[in-house]
Design a protein around this motif. Structure first.
Motif: not given
Length: 733
Positions: A553-560, A605-607, A630-633
């Protein structure tokens, strides 16, 4: 001319002697005797003291001093015998009152008689070495009244009875008691001591012996001490009201002996209320009372100290060996600090900051902290926790307090070099990940370590800070030089670490993604171009990365993530599914690190930006991994840590211990050479003692290791054995 003869004048005495009236002495004495009777009968107002003085003066002048003195003794004795009969006749409580009144009368009479016979006192008494009139009057009172067979025992019994009644709560006439005891003191210290004080102390010892036995059977320790303290105060007050001031030391000594010294062991070990119970429950008032009472008796404080030390060592031993408490190093150290705070407070509030107890506390802590060989590691982890996040928003003063407390525990460590090893590792991680709470706090800790152990201990730690600062300048130079060539590619941040200063371990570099390799090579070319004679080795196991990821769904995150995790995630740009073996082959990350990275990417969970099949907590070699669409945060920036035990694993622990042992060898050898260079010839035991003494501020060297280092120095011809005595070593220049 006729010369006149000189005349000599001479005064001659009368040819006949002046004869005194033969009855002069008797007649004069009768006048004086009558006056003494009148004085004792309270009829002195009609007497002419001037005439009486002159009569006494003339008797002494005419050599009748002996008659005058003997007559005085007999007359006073007669009166005192009458007084004694009057006192003996007094019934019950009137006995002491009668004695007090008669004593007052006798003193007044004695004063008048002394004034009349002043000339005799000054001349005859002095020249014939007789007792002066006032002292004579006191001695006659003592012999005829106080030591009269019918008065002496009765007087003592009444005085002791009054003291007993006061001890059991009755109100007595203290003024009368004071007058009677003062009379005994006026009659001489030996009279007060023999006729009252000695039996008073004996009866008191018996009284307190019985009372202490009764109290210890029915009271708990705190209550008993309160009653003992009250009894002590009562006796001190009693002395101030009606006893000789010198009696205070003696009577308090009796109370202390009977109520404290005889029951010390039972009191401190009393079940549910003794010293240990007071310590556990922080009963400052009771502890202070025990300290103040026990310090008054021989071995009192050492009795408290022995029980305190034994309790501290026992609880400390449980603290450092309880498997539950060892699970969390931060809690482990916090428990130690809480324990130290608790006993510091007790010593401050209850034991008057007594050095004896401070030393006992320090020796106990040193004993049990070193029972656990992981204490240096745990203390370093505690500091790491505080300097990462634990001290955020805390005032500078409070930060200093925390660091000072840590330094206090550090002083107890025998293996300070082991702490240094761990501290260096933890500091490196903080600096490289930028997770330190503040540079000032870090430097403050290093200054404290430097003050405690010297420059050598912290020189490498300070070198790490220097490298961090230099790296910032290097990166600024790199980007200003390469600005036009880099374009929109990845941004690189490099920290150049000096090999000797950092706790780096040789590790095989993993396969970096192609786009990262390009910029890494550009940096290598730039760096080696500006610095000659240097080599760069990439420590991929120590780096971090920020990567942008787009999910379903085009959800963007920045992962450290860590550098290893970045290498794994970048593989999923071209494929959706990879097996464990394929990931290992593509990245060449060491298996133990790879498993931990995959755990944190797929099992937390969550990561969980990856998903694993089959789903389980552990990573197996036949597992398959998929990109988790399906990852969401709720956070745009997601930090994914690496699953790792906070403490070292057993192999890591062994490796650290081995490195520490290796680092110790040159230090032991240097100490041996220093000692032998100055002493030239020494026996084995002395060398071991001196080496231990020199190195104990960093660690306690093992005598077996010292022996091996001596053997090594002999092989390398720094030392040699004496040919006559094999236990002697000689230094070879």
């Amino acid at each position: 001319m006729s010369s006149q003869k000189k005349r000599n004048f001479k005064i001659e005495a009368f040819k006949h002697r002046v004869e005194l009236d033969p009855n002069y002495a008797d007649r004069t004495w009768r006048v004086l005797e009558h006056a003494i009777h009148e004085i004792y009968n309270h009829n002195a107002s009609g007497l002419s003291f001037e005439e009486l003085y002159r009569n006494a003066y003339n008797m002494v002048l005419h050599k009748y001093g002996e008659k005058l003195y003997t007559g005085l003794v007999n007359t006073m004795t007669g009166h005192l015998k009458e007084i004694a009969r009057s006192i003996e006749a007094a019934q019950g409580g009137f006995f002491l009152e009668e004695l007090n009144v008669k004593w007052g009368d006798h003193n007044k009479a004695l004063q008048m008689i002394r004034d009349i016979l002043m000339y005799m006192d000054r001349t005859f008494v002095h020249s014939s070495h007789k007792t002066p009139v006032h002292e004579l009057g006191l001695n006659l009172w003592r012999d005829n009244i106080i030591r009269s067979s019918k008065i002496q025992t009765r007087l003592l019994d009444m005085l002791l009875d009054l003291v007993h009644r006061e001890r059991t709560g009755e109100v007595i006439n203290r003024g009368l008691m004071r007058n009677i005891t003062k009379m005994l003191m006026d009659l001489g210290s030996s009279v007060y001591h023999e006729d009252f004080e000695k039996p008073f102390l004996e009866v008191s010892a018996s009284f307190y012996s019985v009372e202490s036995q009764q109290l210890i059977e029915c009271c708990d320790c705190g209550e008993y001490l309160r009653k003992a303290e009250r009894r002590l105060s009562e006796e001190i007050e009693r002395v101030s009201h009606y006893l000789d001031v010198k009696s205070e030391v003696k009577i308090t000594s009796v109370v202390e002996g009977e109520m404290i010294a005889n029951h010390m062991q039972r009191l401190v070990h009393m079940e549910n209320s003794g010293l240990v119970s007071m310590l556990v429950d922080d009963k400052y008032e009771d502890l202070s009372r025990m300290y103040n009472l026990f310090r008054r008796v021989p071995d009192g404080l050492s009795t408290i100290k022995d029980v305190l030390t034994s309790h501290l060592r026992e609880t400390g031993k449980q603290l450092v060996s309880d498997p539950e408490k060892l699970k969390d190093p931060v809690d482990f150290v916090q428990n130690l600090l809480d324990e130290k705070d608790k006993y510091d407070k007790i010593i401050s509030k209850a034991f008057n900051n007594d050095k004896t107890f401070q030393n006992a506390l320090n020796s106990s802590f040193e004993y049990f902290i070193n029972l656990n060989n992981r204490s240096p590691e745990f203390i370093s982890l505690y500091v790491d926790d505080k300097l990462r996040k634990g001290l955020k928003g805390v005032s500078e003063e409070d930060v200093e307090v925390v660091l000072d407390k840590v330094m206090m525990l550090f002083r107890y460590l025998q293996e300070k070099d082991v702490f240094e090893k761990y501290y260096k590792q933890h500091l490196a991680k903080r600096l490289l990940s930028g997770k330190s709470v503040s540079d000032d706090t870090e430097r403050s800790m290093i200054v404290k370590l430097k003050t405690e152990c010297g420059y050598q201990f912290t020189s490498k730690l300070e070198g790490m800070f220097t490298d961090m600062k230099t790296s910032i300048d290097t990166m600024q130079g790199f980007y200003s030089n390469q600005y036009s060539e880099i374009g929109d590619g990845p941004t690189l941040g490099v920290q150049v670490l000096t090999t000797g200063s950092w706790p780096t371990q040789p590790s095989a570099p993993c396969n970096l993604p192609a786009e990262i390799l390009v910029i890494c090579e550009k940096f290598r070319t730039y760096y080696l171009g500006t610095h000659t004679g240097r080599r760069l080795t990439w420590q991929t196991n120590m780096g971090t990365a920020d990567i942008k990821a787009t999910f379903g769904k085009g959800q963007k995150h920045e992962l450290n993530v860590s550098t290893y995790q970045m290498c794994i995630l970048m593989l999923f740009n071209s494929v959706d599914r990879l097996t464990y073996g394929e990931i290992e082959q593509a990245t060449e990350i060491p298996p133990s690190d790879l498993k931990r990275c995959l755990q944190s990417l797929a099992c937390v969970k969550g990561k969980n930006v990856l998903r694993k099949e089959p789903m389980s907590k552990d990573i197996a070699e036949d597992d398959a991994f998929y990109f988790n669409d399906k990852f969401t945060s709720k956070f745009i920036k997601v930090k994914i840590g690496t699953v790792a035990a906070q403490k070292e694993s057993e192999p890591e622990k062994q490796e650290t211990r081995q490195r520490v042992e290796e680092d110790r060898k040159p230090q032991i050898e240097a100490a041996i050479v220093r000692i032998m260079k100055s002493r030239r010839v020494l026996d084995h035991n002395t060398i071991v003692t001196e080496v231990t003494s020199q190195l104990q501020s960093r660690f306690l060297p093992n005598p077996v290791v010292i022996k091996k280092r001596i053997e090594s120095l002999i092989e390398r011809e720094f030392l040699e054995r004496d040919k006559a005595d094999r236990k002697l070593y000689r230094y070879l220049a």
